[in-house]
Motif scaffolding. Structure first.
Motif, PDB file in Angstrom:
ATOM      1  N   GLY A  34       0.822  -1.212   0.000  1.00 22.96           N
ATOM      2  CA  GLY A  34       0.000   0.000   0.000  1.00 22.96           C
ATOM      3  C   GLY A  34       0.854   1.260   0.000  1.00 22.96           C
ATOM      4  O   GLY A  34       0.576   2.224  -0.714  1.00 22.96           O
ATOM      5  N   GLN A  35       1.915   1.234   0.803  1.00 28.72           N
ATOM      6  CA  GLN A  35       2.796   2.394   0.863  1.00 28.72           C
ATOM      7  C   GLN A  35       3.696   2.487  -0.374  1.00 28.72           C
ATOM      8  O   GLN A  35       4.066   3.585  -0.780  1.00 28.72           O
ATOM      9  CB  GLN A  35       3.706   2.309   2.100  1.00 28.72           C
ATOM     10  N   GLY A  36       4.057   1.316  -0.904  1.00 30.74           N
ATOM     11  CA  GLY A  36       5.081   1.283  -1.954  1.00 30.74           C
ATOM     12  C   GLY A  36       4.538   1.423  -3.361  1.00 30.74           C
ATOM     13  O   GLY A  36       5.030   2.234  -4.135  1.00 30.74           O
ATOM     14  N   VAL A  37       3.524   0.631  -3.680  1.00 29.53           N
ATOM     15  CA  VAL A  37       3.063   0.576  -5.069  1.00 29.53           C
ATOM     16  C   VAL A  37       2.705   1.950  -5.645  1.00 29.53           C
ATOM     17  O   VAL A  37       3.104   2.262  -6.769  1.00 29.53           O
ATOM     18  CB  VAL A  37       1.888  -0.426  -5.207  1.00 29.53           C
ATOM     19  N   PRO A  38       1.994   2.812  -4.911  1.00 33.06           N
ATOM     20  CA  PRO A  38       1.679   4.127  -5.497  1.00 33.06           C
ATOM     21  C   PRO A  38       2.929   4.931  -5.849  1.00 33.06           C
ATOM     22  O   PRO A  38       2.881   5.817  -6.701  1.00 33.06           O
ATOM     23  CB  PRO A  38       0.896   4.828  -4.377  1.00 33.06           C
ATOM     24  N   ASN A  39       4.031   4.629  -5.208  1.00 33.41           N
ATOM     25  CA  ASN A  39       5.264   5.359  -5.483  1.00 33.41           C
ATOM     26  C   ASN A  39       6.078   4.788  -6.633  1.00 33.41           C
ATOM     27  O   ASN A  39       7.105   5.335  -7.009  1.00 33.41           O
ATOM     28  CB  ASN A  39       6.147   5.391  -4.228  1.00 33.41           C
ATOM     29  N   ILE A  40       5.654   3.632  -7.135  1.00 39.12           N
ATOM     30  CA  ILE A  40       6.392   3.041  -8.261  1.00 39.12           C
ATOM     31  C   ILE A  40       5.910   3.687  -9.550  1.00 39.12           C
ATOM     32  O   ILE A  40       4.771   3.498  -9.957  1.00 39.12           O
ATOM     33  CB  ILE A  40       6.176   1.513  -8.338  1.00 39.12           C
ATOM     34  N   THR A  41       6.787   4.464 -10.160  1.00 32.91           N
ATOM     35  CA  THR A  41       6.422   5.095 -11.428  1.00 32.91           C
ATOM     36  C   THR A  41       7.437   4.665 -12.470  1.00 32.91           C
ATOM     37  O   THR A  41       8.525   4.185 -12.126  1.00 32.91           O
ATOM     38  CB  THR A  41       6.475   6.624 -11.320  1.00 32.91           C
TER      39      THR A  41
END
Ligand code: ATP
Ligand code: MG
Lengths: 251, 285
Positions: free
Chosen positions: B41-48
């Motif tokens: 939850g914390q990590g995936v949104p930050n993967i661009t």
């Protein structure tokens, strides 16, 4: 008929345990010799000594003299791999390699330097024909050998041994893991093979020894008690112990 | 009367124990689930795409982890390339050739012990052995990882060598094959699964390693080809995670890396199970 193997005063120890005691025997060429005797009497041990398969077991000590065509098999000049090429072996449990039927048969010839495809094809076909399994395998040579029935696997193993063109074939209870039909096919095969090969065969089956063998050796507790023509051993044994064994009084 | 009350007591006890066990199972499962969901939850949104495909830039003040991804690939490749021949060779020697069973036992025991040593100790030794002579660089890190993973590769290979039936070896020897031919044609093909399993386990271990690499490989984020990369200091993903979180307070990036590592770990475990199953099936044929 001359003798192809002659053994004098041979004893063998596994560590401290003496498994063979002073064995003397002359094995005639182009004939079938059967080894009989109760379990643990040293039949397999003796058989494996003849092509030095016991070298693989640590702690084995052997004394005495074993000659193959007059040559001491333990002498330094003898290359053990060549010895095993001359004296092939078929094991109690069929043990084809996990590769194709063709590659199984070609394994030995390739080991000894044959790479020519035409030559290999010929050898494979001849070996499979000699082992009476050509008709069953000719359309599936590329298939994995482990997919065959136990009886077929054992005949494949015989073919694999024949493919290196040995002089002698050692067989350790080759039919004990097989059904009666496969057994009788292998028995017929063995009888045919003696035209070209010397066969030494361990068996627990007295009838089998009578049916196929020309000579029989009876082992007991590591000793070779009696060795003679099969007909004589089973009709007029000289030793009381042999008589007791073949009449089923112990064993 | 007496019996009945006793059995009642016993029943109560059973129910209690069962409840306790259920509770601990539930707690464990909840913890794992929480960790997974939280990190993803914390990590995936930050993967661009930008994060994955660029290097960090002081000009634009943006962070990219491409160098760390590449460094990880380089170090995995270099380590496996060195550790495989060593480990497989040692395993073959110990199982097929060595005749002194006592020495073999001692080596096996040592290998077992080695794999339990905290990785920071490997880092310390690696620093003294490699970094001091060749400088802090990925290669020094890879060599340290070689020592760390050697026992794993050796043991898994050995275990699968032991499952190759003795009857295959006998069959081949009986045809007059020499030792090396037997090993090459009959024994080695039978232990491929052990080698692959060992590789997968090692990759997992390399991905997760930080302590040993901080000592030996450094934590630069320069974009390099494989040859230059191995000769230069560099951070793997796990080391980068540490650096971004601890030194720079970039928790978004750290969690993005964490999520990536987590997914990779799951994939690796899955692959290991798959390989084992595949070969178990083939063996039972
Ligand atoms: N590898 C070994 N190490 C130690 N002792 C062995 C080994 N192989 C066989 N023996 C022993 O040597 C003796 C002879 O064994 P061997 O296998 O030759 O008997 P056998 O006559 O073939 O028996 P069977 O009919 O059961 O096959 C037995 O006492 C056995 O326990
Ligand atoms: Mg036997």
């Amino acid at each position: 008929m001359s003798n192809i193997i002659s053994v004098k005063d041979m004893s063998l120890w596994y560590g401290d345990h003496q498994a063979l005691k002073n064995v003397n025997i002359e094995i005639p060429e182009k004939s079938i010799t059967a080894f009989i005797g109760p379990s643990g009497c040293g039949k397999s041990t003796f058989l494996k000594t003849l092509n030095r398969m016991n070298d693989l077991i640590p702690g084995v000590k052997i004394t005495g003299d074993i000659r193959y065509e007059g040559t001491d098999i333990f002498s330094k000049e003898v290359d053990v791999n060549n010895l095993r090429k001359e004296i092939g072996m078929v094991f109690q449990k069929p043990n084809p390699f996990p590769m194709s039927i063709y590659d199984n048969i070609a394994y030995g010839p390739r080991t000894h330097g044959i790479t020519n495809k035409v030559e290999l094809d010929e050898i494979v076909e001849r070996a499979l024909r000699d082992a009476a399994i050509w008709d069953e395998t000719k359309d599936r040579l590329k298939k994995n050998a482990l997919g065959m029935s136990g009886g077929q696997q054992q005949r494949l193993c015989i073919a694999r041994a024949l493919a290196v063109q040995p002089n002698i074939l050692l067989m350790d209870e080759p039919t004990s893991a097989l059904d009666p039909i496969s057994t009788s096919r292998i028995e017929e095969l063995v009888v045919e093979l003696k035209e070209k090969y010397t066969i030494v065969m361990v068996t627990h089956n007295m009838q089998q020894a009578v049916r196929v063998s020309d000579y029989t050796a009876f082992f007991l507790l590591g000793e070779l008690v009696e060795f003679d023509k099969t007909d004589d051993i089973f009709s007029q044994p000289r030793d009381k112990r042999t008589e007791d064994y073949i009449t089923g009084r112990f064993g | 009367m007496l019996n009945q009350s006793l059995s009642k007591k016993r029943k109560g006890f059973e129910v209690l124990m069962k409840a306790l066990m259920l509770l601990s199972v539930g707690l464990t499962a909840a913890l794992v689930l929480f960790l997974l969901i939280y990190v993803l939850g914390q990590g995936v949104p930050n993967i661009t795409w930008e994060l994955l495909s660029t290097k960090p830039s002081y000009l634009t003040e943006k962070i990219g982890i491409l160098p760390d991804i590449l460094n990880t690939v380089y170090i995995v490749l270099a380590t496996l390339l060195i550790v495989l021949p060593l480990g497989v060779g040692a395993a073959i020697y110990l199982t097929e050739y060595a005749s002194n069973k006592k020495v073999v036992g001692i080596i096996e025991y040592a290998a077992e012990t080695l794999s339990g040593i905290p990785s920071i100790i490997y880092g310390l030794v690696g620093m003294l052995l490699f970094s001091n002579s060749m400088g802090t660089c990925l290669m020094a890190g890879a060599l340290t990882l070689v020592i760390m993973n050697l026992p794993t590769i050796m043991r898994t290979t050995q275990e699968s060598l032991k499952t190759v039936p003795q009857s295959y070896r006998e069959g081949a020897f009986g045809l007059g094959a020499g030792k090396w031919r037997v090993v090459r044609t009959v024994v080695l093909p039978g232990c491929v699964d052990g080698v692959i399993t060992g590789c997968i386990l090692s990759v997992g271990r390399i991905l997760g390693e930080s302590a040993a690499l901080l000592f030996t490989a450094g934590f630069a984020h320069a974009l390099n080809g494989i040859i230059d990369g191995l000769a230069a200091p560099g951070a793997t993903l796990t080391v980068a995670l540490y650096v971004y979180a601890k030194e720079q307070g970039e928790f978004g990036v750290a969690f993005a890396i964490a999520a990536i590592l987590m997914v990779l770990t799951v994939l690796i475990n899955f692959a290991a199970t798959l390989v084992q199953k595949h070969f178990a099936k083939r063996r039972s044929l």
